[in-house]
Design an enzyme around this catalytic site. Structure first.
Site, PDB file in Angstrom:
ATOM      1  CG  HIS A  85      84.919   7.038  59.963  1.00  0.00           C
ATOM      2  ND1 HIS A  85      86.163   6.522  60.205  1.00  0.00           N
ATOM      3  CD2 HIS A  85      85.141   8.329  59.620  1.00  0.00           C
ATOM      4  CE1 HIS A  85      87.085   7.449  60.016  1.00  0.00           C
ATOM      5  NE2 HIS A  85      86.478   8.556  59.655  1.00  0.00           N
ATOM      6  CE  LYS A 145      86.586   9.538  64.084  1.00  0.00           C
ATOM      7  NZ  LYS A 145      88.050   9.515  63.966  1.00  0.00           N
ATOM      8  CE1 TYR A 173      90.829   8.393  60.166  1.00  0.00           C
ATOM      9  CE2 TYR A 173      91.435   8.826  62.425  1.00  0.00           C
ATOM     10  CZ  TYR A 173      90.635   9.084  61.336  1.00  0.00           C
ATOM     11  OH  TYR A 173      89.659  10.047  61.417  1.00  0.00           O
ATOM     12  CG  ASP A 228      89.273  11.543  66.396  1.00  0.00           C
ATOM     13  OD1 ASP A 228      88.148  11.263  66.855  1.00  0.00           O
ATOM     14  OD2 ASP A 228      89.536  11.498  65.174  1.00  0.00           O
TER      15      ASP A 228
HETATM   16  N1  LIG Z   1      85.647  11.710  60.955  1.00  0.00           N
HETATM   17  C1  LIG Z   1      86.243  11.938  59.803  1.00  0.00           C
HETATM   18  O1  LIG Z   1      85.719  11.611  58.730  1.00  0.00           O
HETATM   19  C2  LIG Z   1      87.568  12.615  59.812  1.00  0.00           C
HETATM   20  C3  LIG Z   1      88.133  13.076  58.595  1.00  0.00           C
HETATM   21  C4  LIG Z   1      89.362  13.724  58.651  1.00  0.00           C
HETATM   22  C5  LIG Z   1      89.994  13.921  59.873  1.00  0.00           C
HETATM   23  N2  LIG Z   1      89.445  13.442  61.039  1.00  0.00           N
HETATM   24  C6  LIG Z   1      90.112  13.629  62.361  1.00  0.00           C
HETATM   25  O2  LIG Z   1      90.480  14.999  62.503  1.00  0.00           O
HETATM   26  C7  LIG Z   1      91.889  15.073  62.738  1.00  0.00           C
HETATM   27  C8  LIG Z   1      92.470  16.377  62.200  1.00  0.00           C
HETATM   28  O3  LIG Z   1      92.254  16.515  60.810  1.00  0.00           O
HETATM   29  P1  LIG Z   1      93.460  16.465  59.743  1.00  0.00           P
HETATM   30  O4  LIG Z   1      94.448  15.504  60.201  1.00  0.00           O
HETATM   31  O5  LIG Z   1      92.820  16.301  58.413  1.00  0.00           O
HETATM   32  O6  LIG Z   1      94.029  17.914  59.672  1.00  0.00           O
HETATM   33  P2  LIG Z   1      94.376  19.194  60.574  1.00  0.00           P
HETATM   34  O7  LIG Z   1      94.538  18.835  62.007  1.00  0.00           O
HETATM   35  O8  LIG Z   1      93.405  20.227  60.175  1.00  0.00           O
HETATM   36  O9  LIG Z   1      95.815  19.549  59.945  1.00  0.00           O
HETATM   37  C9  LIG Z   1      96.893  18.675  60.045  1.00  0.00           C
HETATM   38  C10 LIG Z   1      98.010  19.183  59.122  1.00  0.00           C
HETATM   39  O10 LIG Z   1      98.488  20.448  59.594  1.00  0.00           O
HETATM   40  C11 LIG Z   1      99.880  20.339  59.890  1.00  0.00           C
HETATM   41  N3  LIG Z   1     100.123  21.139  61.104  1.00  0.00           N
HETATM   42  C12 LIG Z   1      99.676  20.868  62.359  1.00  0.00           C
HETATM   43  N4  LIG Z   1     100.046  21.838  63.215  1.00  0.00           N
HETATM   44  C13 LIG Z   1     100.763  22.725  62.497  1.00  0.00           C
HETATM   45  C14 LIG Z   1     101.422  23.937  62.820  1.00  0.00           C
HETATM   46  N5  LIG Z   1     101.399  24.429  64.058  1.00  0.00           N
HETATM   47  N6  LIG Z   1     102.083  24.614  61.825  1.00  0.00           N
HETATM   48  C15 LIG Z   1     102.085  24.128  60.553  1.00  0.00           C
HETATM   49  N7  LIG Z   1     101.476  22.986  60.180  1.00  0.00           N
HETATM   50  C16 LIG Z   1     100.818  22.287  61.143  1.00  0.00           C
HETATM   51  C17 LIG Z   1     100.166  18.865  60.086  1.00  0.00           C
HETATM   52  O11 LIG Z   1     101.516  18.580  59.728  1.00  0.00           O
HETATM   53  P3  LIG Z   1     102.471  17.583  60.558  1.00  0.00           P
HETATM   54  O12 LIG Z   1     101.645  16.422  61.021  1.00  0.00           O
HETATM   55  O13 LIG Z   1     103.491  17.208  59.524  1.00  0.00           O
HETATM   56  O14 LIG Z   1     103.065  18.376  61.686  1.00  0.00           O
HETATM   57  C18 LIG Z   1      99.189  18.243  59.090  1.00  0.00           C
HETATM   58  O15 LIG Z   1      99.719  18.309  57.776  1.00  0.00           O
HETATM   59  C19 LIG Z   1      92.412  13.814  62.026  1.00  0.00           C
HETATM   60  O16 LIG Z   1      93.746  13.525  62.356  1.00  0.00           O
HETATM   61  C20 LIG Z   1      91.392  12.803  62.479  1.00  0.00           C
HETATM   62  O17 LIG Z   1      91.645  12.389  63.810  1.00  0.00           O
HETATM   63  C21 LIG Z   1      88.245  12.793  61.009  1.00  0.00           C
END
Ligand SMILES: NC(=O)c1ccc[n+]([C@@H]2O[C@H](COP(=O)([O-])OP(=O)(O)OC[C@H]3O[C@@H](n4cnc5c(N)ncnc54)[C@H](OP(=O)(O)O)[C@@H]3O)[C@@H](O)[C@H]2O)c1
Length: 287
Positions: free
Chosen positions: A115, A82, A53, A48
């Site tokens: 987006h 997006k 980004y 994704d």
């Molecule tokens: N469409 C939109 O508006 C939108 C908005 C936000 C996000 N997104 C998409 O959704 C994806 C995921 O959301 P997100 O990046 O906000 O957050 P997330 O996947 O909910 O959480 C990521 C965080 O959790 C940590 N983490 C991951 N696995 C872990 C584990 N096993 N133990 C402890 N910590 C862990 C990561 O740290 P490390 O990386 O340091 O390991 C990072 O700080 C994004 O990357 C993006 O592709 C889309």
């Protein structure tokens, strides 16, 4: 779902591998290349991305690197990008698409999303503006440059007009995690055959401090990440967990050897507001 290659089937028949790999806040350069490569080696087949980004070239390089080291063909991967809020409307959306495709180094995307919706808080003619962006996406779809199209952060009232255009969105990617599950939008999408994807499935990290999720994880001998990803899948929603840490990237995929009971699903569903980003699609206004 029994493995990462198992898929949700979109309403146009395209298969969406059930767990995607998130790339938001993944630093551009070597970190992004290594993270995406590690994800493909760990078995993720769904990446994704997004123009905003700021790492699409590196994510594209990670894809090529991972394909080579894991022996994976392009057709086995599902890649999303997006169009950002700066490029709303027909012409600008087409430009943004071409730039992302070029930055990724690909010749098609599997999924392209608007987006954030133009909304009443940032655009007088928000509905027409979303329709103009959508017209560009439908044209790209008809031209075969993208296999599926959809939206992100659209609420039912933003989706309504798009539903009447002849090409219904195939996906709505929304914030969805324990403590913030947007039940009304998910129900609308299910009724209308729109696949929901979960952004921030672990609340962007907030879930790791949550006692309810921690206790359920302990009970199953699993991690908080496993419970969050599994909870999404059991709701029929495709999670997009992000990590730049190779051990976590791999371990976060171990979600197919347990099932959350109906009681534990209900306990998570009943959690009070937790880990909400604060980004409201009716007012979100970043340019
Ligand atoms: N469409 C939109 O508006 C939108 C908005 C936000 C996000 N997104 C998409 O959704 C994806 C995921 O959301 P997100 O990046 O906000 O957050 P997330 O996947 O909910 O959480 C990521 C965080 O959790 C940590 N983490 C991951 N696995 C872990 C584990 N096993 N133990 C402890 N910590 C862990 C990561 O740290 P490390 O990386 O340091 O390991 C990072 O700080 C994004 O990357 C993006 O592709 C889309």
């Amino acid at each position: 779902m029994k493995q990462l290659t198992d898929a949700f089937v979109l309403h146009n028949g395209v298969k969406l591998p059930c767990v995607g790999f998130g790339t938001w806040q993944t630093p551009d350069g070597e970190t992004a290349v290594r993270a995406v490569k590690a994800a493909i080696e760990a078995g993720y087949r769904h990446i994704d991305g997004a123009a905003v980004y700021g790492n699409e070239k590196s994510v594209g390089e990670g894809i090529r690197s991972g394909m080579e080291s894991a022996g994976v063909r392009r057709e086995e991967l599902f890649v999303t990008s997006k169009v950002w809020t700066t490029h709303r409307g027909y012409e600008k959306t087409l430009e943004a698409f071409e730039k992302s495709l070029h930055d990724f180094g690909l010749d098609y995307f599997d999924l392209y999303l608007i987006h954030w919706p133009a909304n009443a808080g940032n655009c007088e003619n928000w509905d027409e503006m979303n329709l103009e962006s959508w017209r560009a996406l439908t044209e790209l779809y008809r031209a075969g440059k993208v296999r599926a199209i959809g939206v992100s952060n659209f609420l039912p009232h933003h989706l309504k007009s798009l539903m009447e255009t002849g090409v219904k969105p195939m996906v709505d990617q929304i914030e969805f995690h324990p403590g913030y599950m947007q039940a009304e939008t998910v129900a609308y999408c299910k009724e209308n055959g729109i696949q929901v994807e979960a952004w921030s499935p672990m609340g962007s990290g907030a879930m790791f401090q949550n006692e309810t999720v921690k206790q359920i994880a302990e009970k199953y001998g699993k991690t908080v990440a496993h419970v969050c990803v599994r909870w999404c899948l059991q709701h029929g929603v495709a999670p997009l967990p992000k990590s730049v840490t190779p051990s976590r990237i791999k371990d976060n995929t171990n979600v197919f050897d347990f099932v959350l009971s109906a009681e534990d699903m209900a306990v998570i569903d009943a959690m009070p507001l937790t880990g909400y980003s604060g980004n409201n699609p009716d007012t979100f206004n970043v340019f």
